[in-house]
Every structure is written in C-alpha cells, then in structure tokens.
Design a protein around this motif. Structure first.
Motif, PDB file in Angstrom:
ATOM      1  N   LYS A  31       0.884  -1.168   0.000  1.00 27.29           N
ATOM      2  CA  LYS A  31       0.000   0.000   0.000  1.00 27.29           C
ATOM      3  C   LYS A  31       0.916   1.210   0.000  1.00 27.29           C
ATOM      4  O   LYS A  31       1.435   1.600   1.055  1.00 27.29           O
ATOM      5  N   TYR A  33       2.042   5.185  -0.668  1.00 30.17           N
ATOM      6  CA  TYR A  33       1.544   6.566  -0.673  1.00 30.17           C
ATOM      7  C   TYR A  33       2.738   7.498  -0.874  1.00 30.17           C
ATOM      8  O   TYR A  33       3.798   7.290  -0.278  1.00 30.17           O
ATOM      9  N   THR A  43      -1.397   7.166  -4.735  1.00 33.67           N
ATOM     10  CA  THR A  43      -1.318   5.818  -4.166  1.00 33.67           C
ATOM     11  C   THR A  43      -0.825   4.858  -5.230  1.00 33.67           C
ATOM     12  O   THR A  43      -0.992   5.091  -6.430  1.00 33.67           O
ATOM     13  N   LYS A  77       2.390  -4.632   3.252  1.00 31.75           N
ATOM     14  CA  LYS A  77       2.819  -3.556   4.145  1.00 31.75           C
ATOM     15  C   LYS A  77       2.599  -2.186   3.489  1.00 31.75           C
ATOM     16  O   LYS A  77       2.504  -2.054   2.267  1.00 31.75           O
ATOM     17  N   THR A  78       2.550  -1.156   4.325  1.00 37.42           N
ATOM     18  CA  THR A  78       2.437   0.215   3.837  1.00 37.42           C
ATOM     19  C   THR A  78       3.828   0.765   3.538  1.00 37.42           C
ATOM     20  O   THR A  78       4.764   0.589   4.331  1.00 37.42           O
ATOM     21  N   ARG A 522       1.743  -0.710   9.837  1.00 40.14           N
ATOM     22  CA  ARG A 522       0.301  -0.481   9.681  1.00 40.14           C
ATOM     23  C   ARG A 522       0.086   0.722   8.768  1.00 40.14           C
ATOM     24  O   ARG A 522       1.017   1.487   8.518  1.00 40.14           O
ATOM     25  N   ASP A 523      -1.127   0.886   8.293  1.00 37.62           N
ATOM     26  CA  ASP A 523      -1.432   1.898   7.292  1.00 37.62           C
ATOM     27  C   ASP A 523      -1.595   3.265   7.955  1.00 37.62           C
ATOM     28  O   ASP A 523      -2.558   3.507   8.677  1.00 37.62           O
ATOM     29  N   TYR A 524      -0.657   4.150   7.680  1.00 36.03           N
ATOM     30  CA  TYR A 524      -0.668   5.492   8.261  1.00 36.03           C
ATOM     31  C   TYR A 524      -1.983   6.222   7.999  1.00 36.03           C
ATOM     32  O   TYR A 524      -2.469   6.984   8.844  1.00 36.03           O
ATOM     33  N   THR A 526      -5.064   4.938   7.471  1.00 34.90           N
ATOM     34  CA  THR A 526      -6.326   4.329   7.887  1.00 34.90           C
ATOM     35  C   THR A 526      -6.379   3.911   9.355  1.00 34.90           C
ATOM     36  O   THR A 526      -7.468   3.666   9.875  1.00 34.90           O
TER      37      THR A 526
END
Length: 551
Positions: A31, A33, A43, A77-78, A522-524, A526
């Motif tokens: 994921k 960004y 994204t 992973k983000t 973890r997704d910054y 969300t």
C-alpha cells in the motif's frame, strides 16, 4: 591466447556485474503513498527502481512491464517515502544515546539515583548528562547545586536541561570554573542566584559557557561513535535524511570525510553554527554538495533567543508566571543582520532559532532589512521553531519567503507549561501550523532531537491530533491548528526536502528521484489516530539499498 581469453573473461564478468547492478527491482503487494510536486497524494501498489532511483510507481500492470526485474513481495505492508527530520542535532543525539539520559525523570531524587548509577559505571572524569525538566517535578521549581551534592560531591557534574538552554551543576563544577558571587552573567545569559547573590547552580543560555568551557572537549573518535550511534537510531525510525541544526568546524570536517568515503549513515543537510570561531573559514570554502546527495552544507544556524521552558524565549510582554521578565535575546538585531549579510554574501541560507514573539519579530525585521539592501530572499531562509508568534507577524513569513521550520511534538510537550508561562493573548499565534499552510507557507517539520525523541511518528501524531500521547486534551489543544494526515506527511517529506533545496531529488517517490522509502507495520492513512504514534518501521531504504531491517 591465454592472456586474451583471460581479458575476455574479465570483460564478460564485469559486463555481467554491471547488468545485474542495473537490473530493475520491483517491490509489489504494497500500500504505497507519496506526496507529489504537483499532483497531491498518489497511491500505488508497485514501486520500481534501478540504480538507486525511482523508475515508476504503479499498479499490478506495472509488473508486466518489467518481466526480468528482481521482485520483492511487500506482503501487504504500507510504503511511504523516507521521512525527513528538518531539525535535529546529530552528534548531540549520539552523545545522548551514549551518556546519562535523564529524560522523563519525575523528581530530583530520580535524577540523583540515575546519576549515582551512571557514576559507578563511569568512575573517572566529569559526569555529563541531559534531559531533566523541572516542569515534570512535583513543585516545578528549578533545582540547585546542593541537590546534586547530596548524590555526587567529589566530581564535577553538568546536566543539561531537556531543551539545551540551561544547565544544572554541582558545587564541584562551580569551584573548578571559579564561579562565585562576583561572577557576572554574560549578555544573553543568566546565572540563577539565591536571595544573597550566591549562584544556585543553574546557568541559562549563554551563561552555560561559563561552565561548559571547562568540560574536556569531545575528540574525533567520540564524535565518530556518536555519529554511528545516531545514524543507527534514526534509520530504525524511518528517517532517511536529517537536518543538523548547527555544526562546529570539527563536525564539518568529519561529515566531508565520511561523504568522500561514502559512509555517511543517512542523508545530512548540515547548518554551520554561527557561533563557531571558524565560521568565516567554512563559508569561504563554499557550498558543499556531493554527487550522491548524502551531504549538503549551504546554510548557517543562528540563535536569536532561548527556550520557553527556561523562560529564555524573548517575549513582547512579561511572562505570565514571572512578572517583569521578558526572556533573553541572545543577539542584538544589528549583530543578527551582520550574520545574515555574512551568510548571504557567500551564497548560504540563514536559518535562525526564534521561539518567543519578540524574537520572531526582531528576526523578521532583520531579514526584511537585509533583503532590501543585500538580497538573499530567494535562499529559502528559515525560522527554526517559530513557536510563539504575534498574529500580525504570521503573514510576514509568506511575504518574506521565510520557511517556518517547526516541531509538532513541541506543541504537545509544551502545552501545559506554555499555558503557565503565557496568557491566552500571547498564545494566539502559538504553534500555528494551519495558519501558515492557509497563507501558502511551506512547513518543514522535525523533532529537535535530542530535546524531544526523534521518532517522526510521534510528530505525525502530534501534528494531526494536538494531543499528548495519553490523548489529552480531548479533541486537541488549540485544535484549530491541527493538520490532516496528508498535510503532516508532506511536512515531514516533500516540503522538508524543499527547505533543503532537494525537492527534485528526495521527499517523494517520483520518477528520477532517489529511491528513499520505508515499510511500516500499519497503514498510516487508515489506522485510528490513537495508533499513529505506535507505528513501527520494518525496513528503511536509501537509494534503493536496504539500510535497516527490524530484528
């Protein structure tokens, strides 16, 4: 023939190595960004890079375009651009990690016990530490030398306050420095005294030098250890580039040596310390930029005032909790202007520490005066901290093209103390991040480590919540100045890169830029806001090379 065959074999081998080195690497199943220079936040699911630079970001179709590429599964992973800390102190951080750390101590007794334990492990010489903060103690009062004497009286002790703008020493240290009732406070500094004029053992801002000049100097080997330790720590936090806010001549030489050998642990944008006696020598050497963008030295760090916690920040009105006192200007306006002229004439930017509203106004006046007579407005000059600003002065940052270089964690760590030091009117322009953005200013965010912890996710949390890490106050302190997550990330990446003239090289994952990025757990964008400060870095990459892997 044998020689000819050997030469052919060597050439073939070298060509094969070059081909392998030049091969594209794809990190997929991520994921991703990234902020961009002109398209907002983008994204992506795939990142392609080659020879240290971004080739493309895209979706799963991108995998088909590079069938021969080396593939790395990101396992969902983000992925974010490498984070940039726009204000820290690298050697200071390394020293802190190697010396007595008093951060978070809740009483004089706790400080004393830590000091005794440290002294047992370090049985010779001066005892030096950092991190005490009297506002965390039951009575919030400054300590004195006798408090330290109870724990260590036969060796000199020098403990720096968490913000670096005050020191607390024992009687032995004052004796060695020949400090007594006749010792006068230097301009820009204050010796705290008892009612009878006896120094208490606390020295603020420029008075620190009365003691510090007696501490044995740090040698090159110690600095190299500090650089190594700081680099390891920053990489583990996802920081791929840091701004070093004020280096001395020896560190200037050290950084160049490491850059030439290509062994700097991360990218460094270093500011020359304006108080270094070899400043002119360093300026005459000229701007320093290496071809791999690991080292850039093209600015000067100037100090205008002290810090809020030690009541050294220069204010337009009295401190709310100390009537008749308005803080300390460390330099006169004429001297500030002379330093600006010196910097600009050598093509260097000027980055000036200013915390109080009086200091910020004087610094803005100094910039404005020199821009009219000498120029220098296009040098991306900055005010470091820009914490307490009169609302009338905020628009001047935009009109004078001054970048506010700010540290979000200062707002949340200072808020209780700031409300004691200042009244509500004085706080109207305090930590005014959103006000700066709305007028079109770019924010360069950092942490001011080792004053604060270097973890950038603490800064991202503070920027977006304006709450302490225990989630107080509910809704955030002076919440109108909160940022959204995209704004906060940009201030720690692309706009921080802009503030060091590298927005076309770093700060985002756009084609042709260095492949500096991190993978996080973890997704910054969300996760609940309460988890932002708990995000952990799994990997840190610089120029397509893995520099840190979480154990």
């Amino acid at each position: 023939m044998k020689t000819k065959h050997l030469v052919s074999f060597v050439i073939f081998t070298l060509m094969s190595v070059v081909q392998v080195q030049a091969k594209t690497t794809l990190i997929h199943n991520i994921k991703g960004y990234t902020p961009t220079n002109n398209q907002g936040l983008k994204t992506f699911r795939v990142l392609a890079f080659r020879e240290g630079k971004v080739v493309k970001i895209g979706n799963d179709e991108t995998l088909k375009q590079f069938p021969e590429a080396i593939r790395i599964d990101g396992k969902g992973k983000t992925l974010l651009p490498g984070l940039i800390d726009a204000h820290g102190h690298v050697i200071g951080l390394g020293n802190n990690l190697l010396r007595l750390d008093l951060r978070g101590s809740r009483s004089i007794e706790e400080v004393g016990n830590k000091l005794k334990a440290y002294a047992q492990k370090n049985p010779v010489g001066w005892l030096v530490g950092r991190g005490w903060d009297q506002t965390l103690w039951p009575d919030s009062k400054f300590p004195n030398a006798k408090h330290l004497d109870k724990f260590i009286s036969d060796r000199p002790v020098v403990l720096t306050r968490v913000d670096g703008h005050a020191i607390w020493v024992n009687t032995k240290a004052m004796q060695l420095a020949k400090i007594n009732t006749q010792t006068t406070s230097p301009s820009g500094g204050e010796i705290l005294r008892l009612y009878n004029g006896v120094p208490t053992g606390v020295f603020i801002d420029k008075a620190e030098s009365l003691i510090n000049k007696h501490i044995p100097a740090t040698n090159r080997a110690q600095k190299e250890r500090a650089l190594k330790r700081a680099g390891e720590h920053l990489l583990s936090l996802g920081i791929t580039s840091t701004h070093d806010a004020g280096i001395d001549h020896d560190t200037w030489q050290l950084y160049q040596k490491y850059a030439e050998r290509q062994i700097l642990p991360l990218r460094i944008y270093a500011m020359l310390g304006a108080d270094d006696d070899k400043l002119t020598t360093m300026l005459e050497h000229g701007i320093i930029k290496d071809t791999q963008d690991f080292l850039s030295i093209r600015s000067v760090k100037i100090y205008a005032d002290g810090a809020l916690g030690s009541r050294g920040a220069a204010l337009l009105e009295d401190y709310h909790d100390r009537k008749g006192h308005q803080g300390l200007m460390l330099e006169t306006q004429p001297h500030l202007e002379s330093l600006l002229v010196l910097s600009f004439k050598h093509g260097f930017s000027a980055h000036t520490h200013a915390i109080g509203d009086k200091a910020n106004r004087i610094v803005l006046d100094a910039y404005e005066n020199i821009f009219k007579t000498v120029g220098g407005k296009l040098l991306r000059n900055r005010i470091e901290h820009a914490q307490i600003i009169h609302p009338e002065d905020i628009p001047r940052f935009k009109s004078l093209a001054i970048i506010p270089s700010m540290q979000p964690v200062h707002a949340t760590s200072d808020m209780t103390m700031a409300q004691q030091r200042l009244n509500d009117t004085q706080l109207q322009g305090a930590y005014a991040w959103q006000a700066f953005l709305k007028q079109g200013s770019k924010l360069a965010f950092g942490s001011d480590y080792p004053v604060e912890l270097a973890n950038p996710f603490h800064g991202l949390y503070a920027a977006t919540t304006r709450m302490s890490r225990d989630e107080k106050p509910e809704g955030g302190w002076r919440s109108v100045e909160k940022l959204d997550r995209t704004q906060a990330l940009r201030a720690f990446t692309l706009d921080a890169a802009y503030s060091e003239f590298r927005e076309h090289k770093t700060g985002s994952l756009e084609q042709g830029k260095w492949a500096d990025f991190i993978l996080i757990d973890r997704d910054y964008f969300t996760v609940p806001h309460t988890e932002l400060d708990d995000i952990k870095v799994e990997q840190t990459w610089i120029a397509g090379d893995l520099k840190y892997q979480k154990p």
